[in-house]
Scaffold this active site. Structure first.
Site, mmCIF file in Angstrom:
data_model
loop_
_atom_site.group_PDB
_atom_site.id
_atom_site.type_symbol
_atom_site.label_atom_id
_atom_site.label_comp_id
_atom_site.label_asym_id
_atom_site.label_seq_id
_atom_site.Cartn_x
_atom_site.Cartn_y
_atom_site.Cartn_z
ATOM 1 C CD GLU A 1 57.720 37.208 36.990
ATOM 2 O OE1 GLU A 1 58.561 37.193 37.893
ATOM 3 O OE2 GLU A 1 57.964 37.541 35.814
HETATM 4 C C1 LIG Z 1 49.340 39.343 31.470
HETATM 5 C C2 LIG Z 1 49.763 38.082 32.160
HETATM 6 C C3 LIG Z 1 51.011 37.546 31.874
HETATM 7 C C4 LIG Z 1 51.413 36.341 32.480
HETATM 8 N N1 LIG Z 1 52.624 35.795 32.134
HETATM 9 C C5 LIG Z 1 52.947 34.553 32.594
HETATM 10 C C6 LIG Z 1 54.120 33.881 32.114
HETATM 11 O O1 LIG Z 1 54.893 34.424 31.322
HETATM 12 N N2 LIG Z 1 54.372 32.629 32.559
HETATM 13 C C7 LIG Z 1 53.555 31.991 33.442
HETATM 14 O O2 LIG Z 1 53.848 30.842 33.806
HETATM 15 N N3 LIG Z 1 52.423 32.598 33.917
HETATM 16 C C8 LIG Z 1 52.104 33.852 33.513
HETATM 17 N N4 LIG Z 1 50.958 34.488 33.964
HETATM 18 C C9 LIG Z 1 50.084 33.774 34.874
HETATM 19 C C10 LIG Z 1 50.081 34.368 36.291
HETATM 20 O O3 LIG Z 1 51.300 34.059 36.929
HETATM 21 C C11 LIG Z 1 48.853 33.799 36.991
HETATM 22 O O4 LIG Z 1 47.739 34.465 36.427
HETATM 23 C C12 LIG Z 1 48.890 34.005 38.481
HETATM 24 O O5 LIG Z 1 49.904 33.216 39.055
HETATM 25 C C13 LIG Z 1 47.558 33.667 39.136
HETATM 26 O O6 LIG Z 1 47.055 32.439 38.698
HETATM 27 P P1 LIG Z 1 45.536 32.340 38.177
HETATM 28 O O7 LIG Z 1 45.344 33.417 37.182
HETATM 29 O O8 LIG Z 1 45.299 30.942 37.764
HETATM 30 O O9 LIG Z 1 44.668 32.713 39.434
HETATM 31 P P2 LIG Z 1 44.236 31.706 40.668
HETATM 32 O O10 LIG Z 1 45.426 30.974 41.150
HETATM 33 O O11 LIG Z 1 43.061 30.948 40.195
HETATM 34 O O12 LIG Z 1 43.821 32.764 41.729
HETATM 35 C C14 LIG Z 1 42.558 33.444 41.729
HETATM 36 C C15 LIG Z 1 42.498 34.315 42.976
HETATM 37 O O13 LIG Z 1 42.605 33.496 44.143
HETATM 38 C C16 LIG Z 1 43.664 33.975 44.959
HETATM 39 N N5 LIG Z 1 44.320 32.851 45.634
HETATM 40 C C17 LIG Z 1 44.717 31.667 45.097
HETATM 41 N N6 LIG Z 1 45.304 30.891 46.014
HETATM 42 C C18 LIG Z 1 45.289 31.606 47.172
HETATM 43 C C19 LIG Z 1 45.752 31.347 48.506
HETATM 44 N N7 LIG Z 1 46.367 30.211 48.832
HETATM 45 N N8 LIG Z 1 45.551 32.313 49.437
HETATM 46 C C20 LIG Z 1 44.925 33.480 49.129
HETATM 47 N N9 LIG Z 1 44.478 33.771 47.885
HETATM 48 C C21 LIG Z 1 44.651 32.848 46.934
HETATM 49 C C22 LIG Z 1 44.612 34.685 44.010
HETATM 50 O O14 LIG Z 1 45.443 35.632 44.678
HETATM 51 C C23 LIG Z 1 43.640 35.329 43.051
HETATM 52 O O15 LIG Z 1 43.171 36.548 43.591
HETATM 53 C C24 LIG Z 1 50.560 35.701 33.408
HETATM 54 C C25 LIG Z 1 49.310 36.269 33.714
HETATM 55 C C26 LIG Z 1 48.915 37.441 33.105
HETATM 56 C C27 LIG Z 1 47.559 38.013 33.439
#
Ligand SMILES: Cc1cc2nc3c(=O)[nH]c(=O)nc-3n(C[C@H](O)[C@H](O)[C@H](O)COP(=O)(O)OP(=O)(O)OC[C@H]3O[C@@H](n4cnc5c(N)ncnc54)[C@H](O)[C@@H]3O)c2cc1C
Length: 395
Positions: free
Chosen positions: A379
């Protein structure tokens, strides 16, 4: 020392009804939720029956209107229910939070007719929802999502008057993906960036909607996290929540509230780790005395307890703003950031308190540590929370 040997948290609650609700929750948590947590993790088995039990007890619609079958509870009460459940088993506390999140769009932005038609069954206890925002290529940058919904006239005899959307794309990381009864789904209806996103409430039985195999995660293995595929899925246009193009705002509003749920989950996990560590430190002896008597260790426990109390106070302060009708987005982001970082520290320290035993699966603290990690990511990662907080300070 067993994981169930915990003292109830003394809570400040606004009404007798809330006190009774928390007593009921505590009872359910100890008798129905905590037992089986370790087995569920070992076998990666989704505890669907536990959610039915919560549903029968009225816990799956707590913050929503009584008019639609909800509990009509303020957020400060609902969140403490989540905290109790998460302390007993995170997959259940988090599952309840995600279910509530998935009902938010309809409950808050749906028309009266839509609410009357679908909300009672969604929050009535039998159904479980999922919130579909993330995609394989768009996580933090949620506004870049690609799942496409094309409006077409016609459709089946039921939908002919308003037409339908044909949905194609893949959602990623969906909690309850493949086991949910409905998907609150953010889709692209135009190429106008974040302004081209809309919300569709999609029944899981819709032909063309399917859940992939669950991800193989570090923890929370009983909570399925899976991709959800939309392959020429026809969704009646009456299932559009709000107007076309309003979806990003609706999704973000839901997340403001959802983040409070994650903060409450984090405090629950941290409280469970603290309780376990205190119990262990009082029993374990080294150098002829209980390790709790060593100041180096009791200072660590004191810091852990302070972090738990501070986290609880912060999420409750944000919840009380929400209940009072004040803006609470910044405070929700602060609560999510602080509580989940605190949970990571507290659970890591709990492992340290147990020494080598803490690093084994004979005690639950290693599981708590693995569980805390995911709360810093879901989230909106904690970097994104800082971004939200920073923006409100400088704009
Ligand atoms: C167990 C689990 C359950 C989940 N459940 C749901 C769900 O029910 N519904 C749903 O829609 N999603 C869900 N998610 C997805 C979750 O919300 C995303 O994993 C999260 O938003 C991060 O996106 P990403 O994994 O693509 O990482 P990325 O966006 O690729 O980020 C990778 C890294 O870069 C950093 N980063 C990215 N942009 C910036 C910025 N502008 N400034 C600084 N740092 C940055 C991030 O903080 C992170 O450390 C779930 C994830 C997990 C692991």
């Amino acid at each position: 020392m067993t994981a169930s040997a915990t003292k109830p948290v003394e809570r400040t609650l606004p009404t007798d009804e809330a006190r009774e609700l928390l007593a009921l929750t505590r009872d359910l948590a100890e008798n129905e939720v905590r037992p089986g947590a370790a087995e569920e993790e070992a076998e990666a088995e989704f505890p669907r029956e536990v959610f039915r039990t919560l549903g029968r007890s009225g816990l799956l619609g707590l913050p929503y209107d009584e008019q639609y079958g909800g509990g009509g509870q303020p957020y400060e009460v609902y969140l403490q229910v989540i905290e109790e459940l998460a302390a007993a088993r995170l997959t259940v506390g988090l599952g309840l939070s995600v279910h509530t999140l998935s009902c938010h769009a309809l409950a808050t932005f749906g028309s009266d007719a839509q609410r009357e038609k679908w909300l009672p069954e969604m929050i009535g206890g039998e159904q479980l929802g999922a919130y579909c925002l993330s995609e394989p290529q768009s996580g933090s940058d949620a506004g870049a999502l690609k799942t496409r919904a094309v409006h077409v006239e016609g459709g089946t005899s039921q939908t002919k008057s308003v037409g339908e959307y044909v949905v194609n794309g893949t959602k990623a990381w969906i909690t309850h993906g493949g086991v949910a009864d409905f998907y609150s789904t953010m889709v692209r209806t135009s190429d106008d960036g974040a302004r081209g996103i809309s919300v569709l409430l999609v029944p899981a039985t819709t032909p063309g909607v399917s859940g992939a195999a669950p991800e193989r995660k570090m923890g929370m293995k009983g909570s399925p996290t899976a991709q959800v595929h939309f392959d020429e899925a026809h969704v009646p246009a009456e299932r559009l929540i709000g107007e076309e193009g309003q979806g990003f705002g609706i999704a973000m509003a839901a997340l403001d509230s959802g983040r409070l749920g994650i903060a409450a989950c984090a405090v629950g996990v941290a409280q469970a780790a603290l309780d376990y560590a205190v119990g262990y430190a009082k029993e374990r002896e080294q150098f002829g005395r209980a390790i709790a008597d060593f100041q180096g260790l009791s200072f660590m426990l004191a810091d852990m307890a302070t972090a738990v109390e501070a986290g609880r106070a912060l999420y409750l302060a944000a919840a009380r703003r929400r209940d009072a009708g004040l803006a609470f987005g910044k405070e929700a982001a602060m609560a999510k950031l602080f509580c989940t970082d605190a949970a990571m520290r507290v659970t890591t320290d709990a492992v340290q308190v147990l020494g080598g035993y803490g690093y084994t699966q004979d005690h639950p603290v290693e599981r708590y540590m693995r569980e805390a990690k995911v709360l810093q990511i879901v989230e909106g990662t904690n970097q994104i929370q800082r971004l939200v907080i920073g923006r409100t300070l400088t704009r």
